[in-house]
Scaffold this motif. Structure first.
Motif, mmCIF file in Angstrom:
data_model
loop_
_atom_site.group_PDB
_atom_site.id
_atom_site.type_symbol
_atom_site.label_atom_id
_atom_site.label_comp_id
_atom_site.label_asym_id
_atom_site.label_seq_id
_atom_site.Cartn_x
_atom_site.Cartn_y
_atom_site.Cartn_z
ATOM 1 N N PRO A 9 0.823 -1.220 0.000
ATOM 2 C CA PRO A 9 0.000 0.000 0.000
ATOM 3 C C PRO A 9 0.850 1.261 0.000
ATOM 4 O O PRO A 9 0.470 2.259 -0.613
ATOM 5 C CB PRO A 9 -0.801 -0.113 1.289
ATOM 6 N N GLU A 10 1.991 1.208 0.685
ATOM 7 C CA GLU A 10 2.854 2.385 0.774
ATOM 8 C C GLU A 10 4.319 1.960 0.668
ATOM 9 O O GLU A 10 4.705 0.912 1.178
ATOM 10 C CB GLU A 10 2.635 3.125 2.097
ATOM 11 N N MET A 11 5.088 2.814 0.012
ATOM 12 C CA MET A 11 6.532 2.617 -0.068
ATOM 13 C C MET A 11 7.188 3.979 0.089
ATOM 14 O O MET A 11 6.607 5.012 -0.237
ATOM 15 C CB MET A 11 6.930 2.020 -1.416
ATOM 16 N N SER A 12 8.426 3.945 0.583
ATOM 17 C CA SER A 12 9.177 5.198 0.642
ATOM 18 C C SER A 12 10.594 4.951 0.137
ATOM 19 O O SER A 12 11.106 3.824 0.224
ATOM 20 C CB SER A 12 9.192 5.765 2.051
ATOM 21 N N VAL A 13 11.188 5.996 -0.398
ATOM 22 C CA VAL A 13 12.538 5.893 -0.950
ATOM 23 C C VAL A 13 13.248 7.217 -0.722
ATOM 24 O O VAL A 13 12.623 8.293 -0.711
ATOM 25 C CB VAL A 13 12.485 5.552 -2.459
ATOM 26 N N GLN A 14 14.539 7.132 -0.528
ATOM 27 C CA GLN A 14 15.337 8.343 -0.388
ATOM 28 C C GLN A 14 15.609 8.889 -1.784
ATOM 29 O O GLN A 14 15.838 8.119 -2.748
ATOM 30 C CB GLN A 14 16.656 7.984 0.298
ATOM 31 N N GLU A 15 15.597 10.191 -1.884
ATOM 32 C CA GLU A 15 15.908 10.836 -3.160
ATOM 33 C C GLU A 15 17.227 10.295 -3.697
ATOM 34 O O GLU A 15 18.173 10.100 -2.947
ATOM 35 C CB GLU A 15 15.997 12.346 -2.945
ATOM 36 N N ALA A 16 17.251 10.025 -5.006
ATOM 37 C CA ALA A 16 18.405 9.510 -5.741
ATOM 38 C C ALA A 16 18.595 7.993 -5.587
ATOM 39 O O ALA A 16 19.450 7.422 -6.275
ATOM 40 C CB ALA A 16 19.696 10.216 -5.379
ATOM 41 N N GLU A 17 17.828 7.375 -4.713
ATOM 42 C CA GLU A 17 17.930 5.936 -4.557
ATOM 43 C C GLU A 17 16.982 5.225 -5.520
ATOM 44 O O GLU A 17 16.231 5.850 -6.278
ATOM 45 C CB GLU A 17 17.615 5.540 -3.112
ATOM 46 N N THR A 18 17.014 3.899 -5.464
ATOM 47 C CA THR A 18 16.191 3.059 -6.334
ATOM 48 C C THR A 18 15.115 2.368 -5.526
ATOM 49 O O THR A 18 15.357 1.952 -4.386
ATOM 50 C CB THR A 18 17.070 2.012 -7.041
ATOM 51 N N VAL A 19 13.941 2.262 -6.098
ATOM 52 C CA VAL A 19 12.826 1.590 -5.425
ATOM 53 C C VAL A 19 12.117 0.689 -6.433
ATOM 54 O O VAL A 19 12.075 1.000 -7.632
ATOM 55 C CB VAL A 19 11.852 2.620 -4.832
ATOM 56 N N SER A 80 14.691 4.266 -10.821
ATOM 57 C CA SER A 80 16.074 4.568 -10.482
ATOM 58 C C SER A 80 16.253 6.064 -10.275
ATOM 59 O O SER A 80 15.498 6.867 -10.834
ATOM 60 C CB SER A 80 17.003 4.100 -11.607
ATOM 61 N N ASP A 81 17.239 6.426 -9.444
ATOM 62 C CA ASP A 81 17.542 7.842 -9.213
ATOM 63 C C ASP A 81 16.262 8.615 -8.883
ATOM 64 O O ASP A 81 15.903 9.590 -9.541
ATOM 65 C CB ASP A 81 18.217 8.430 -10.460
ATOM 66 N N SER A 82 15.567 8.144 -7.859
ATOM 67 C CA SER A 82 14.261 8.711 -7.524
ATOM 68 C C SER A 82 14.335 10.218 -7.315
ATOM 69 O O SER A 82 15.293 10.743 -6.730
ATOM 70 C CB SER A 82 13.733 8.046 -6.252
ATOM 71 N N GLN A 83 13.289 10.884 -7.792
ATOM 72 C CA GLN A 83 13.193 12.336 -7.678
ATOM 73 C C GLN A 83 11.945 12.698 -6.889
ATOM 74 O O GLN A 83 10.993 11.920 -6.829
ATOM 75 C CB GLN A 83 13.151 12.952 -9.074
ATOM 76 N N LEU A 84 11.965 13.894 -6.311
ATOM 77 C CA LEU A 84 10.814 14.331 -5.515
ATOM 78 C C LEU A 84 9.527 14.297 -6.339
ATOM 79 O O LEU A 84 8.448 14.008 -5.824
ATOM 80 C CB LEU A 84 11.069 15.738 -4.968
ATOM 81 N N LEU A 114 3.797 6.108 -3.211
ATOM 82 C CA LEU A 114 5.250 6.249 -3.096
ATOM 83 C C LEU A 114 5.598 7.604 -2.506
ATOM 84 O O LEU A 114 5.189 8.649 -3.009
ATOM 85 C CB LEU A 114 5.913 6.105 -4.471
ATOM 86 N N GLN A 115 6.350 7.554 -1.433
ATOM 87 C CA GLN A 115 6.869 8.775 -0.808
ATOM 88 C C GLN A 115 8.354 8.884 -1.130
ATOM 89 O O GLN A 115 9.091 7.891 -1.001
ATOM 90 C CB GLN A 115 6.659 8.712 0.708
ATOM 91 N N VAL A 116 8.799 10.054 -1.531
ATOM 92 C CA VAL A 116 10.205 10.282 -1.821
ATOM 93 C C VAL A 116 10.739 11.270 -0.786
ATOM 94 O O VAL A 116 10.264 12.408 -0.693
ATOM 95 C CB VAL A 116 10.413 10.825 -3.243
ATOM 96 N N LYS A 117 11.732 10.836 -0.040
ATOM 97 C CA LYS A 117 12.278 11.659 1.036
ATOM 98 C C LYS A 117 13.511 12.423 0.556
ATOM 99 O O LYS A 117 14.396 11.833 -0.050
ATOM 100 C CB LYS A 117 12.653 10.769 2.217
ATOM 101 N N PRO A 118 13.545 13.712 0.828
ATOM 102 C CA PRO A 118 14.710 14.516 0.395
ATOM 103 C C PRO A 118 15.954 14.231 1.248
ATOM 104 O O PRO A 118 15.864 13.691 2.330
ATOM 105 C CB PRO A 118 14.221 15.968 0.597
#
Lengths: 118, 115
Positions: A9-19, A80-84, A114-118
């Motif tokens: 239901p929910e995922m989070s990833v750090q900015e620039a990382e891969t999810v 890849s390279d996740s962005q805000l 998907l949440q992208v964390k800065p």
């Protein structure tokens, strides 16, 4: 009847990382199409990537790629390279080819936020 | 070029009232779909139009729902005697008729709230 399941239901990833977002489906058809759509808060459904079942090669669109495992009926999305700006709800969808009584309607999974964390 | 447009963007109505939701597909697209997105049911297909063929209404949840497509272009989804469970986002999508694998392009949706 075909079904699509998104178990995250929910995922989070750090900015620039891969999810990777997961999707499985159930069908008895051999010819079909799979899609990933992105829905930001604006509600507009935007096509991210598509895969034809008859193609063995995994689809790729810039930072987005899929891992299509037909035998396992799995269709995961890798960002890849996740962005805000990637933060949104992502829907996996299945479609039969139109014709022979099929309308070509999309059958959607439940979505993954998907949440992208800065 | 212009994408799929829908109006109104938001609609608040009272239970029992009728509402009309409009969809303008991409010019030249002959196939049009309506979907409903609700918290309880997720995204579900409602109705499909293709050219001059009879529409596929198999997804309409009750006879209070109807839709038409005039001149093969604009479509109107009508909900009569609205109920609170009709509250949802109604999405329209269009596609060209092509040999294989055409992509559905979505509008921004109409958010309907039935009080």
């Amino acid at each position: 009847a075909q079904t699509v399941t998104q178990s995250q239901p929910e995922m989070s990833v750090q900015e620039a990382e891969t999810v990777t977002l997961s999707c499985t489906y159930d069908t008895s058809e051999s010819d079909y199409y799979l899609f990933w759509y992105k829905q930001p808060p604006s509600r507009q459904m935007i096509l991210v990537i598509r895969q034809e079942a008859y193609k063995q090669q995994n689809a790729t669109e810039n930072r987005f790629s899929v891992n299509f495992q037909k035998a396992a009926k799995s269709f995961s999305l890798k960002i890849s390279d996740s962005q805000l700006g990637d933060a949104a709800m992502y829907f996996c969808a299945y479609r039969s080819p139109r014709g022979s009584g099929n309308t070509g309607k999309l059958i959607f999974g439940q979505g993954t936020t998907l949440q992208v964390k800065p | 070029g212009a994408g799929v447009s829908q109006s109104p963007s938001n609609k608040v109505t009272e239970k029992g009232k009728d509402v009309e939701l409009r969809c303008d597909p991409i010019s030249g697209h002959t196939a049009l779909y309506w979907y409903r997105q609700s918290l309880g049911q997720g995204l579900e297909f409602l109705i499909y139009f293709q050219g001059n063929s009879a529409p596929d209404k198999s997804g309409l949840p009750s006879d209070r729902f109807s839709a038409e497509r005039t001149g093969g272009s604009v479509s109107t989804l009508t909900i009569q005697r609205t109920q609170q469970e009709d509250s949802a986002v109604y999405l329209c999508a269009s596609t060209r008729t092509s040999a294989r694998g055409e992509t559905q392009y979505f509008g921004p949706g109409t958010r309907l709230l039935v009080l």
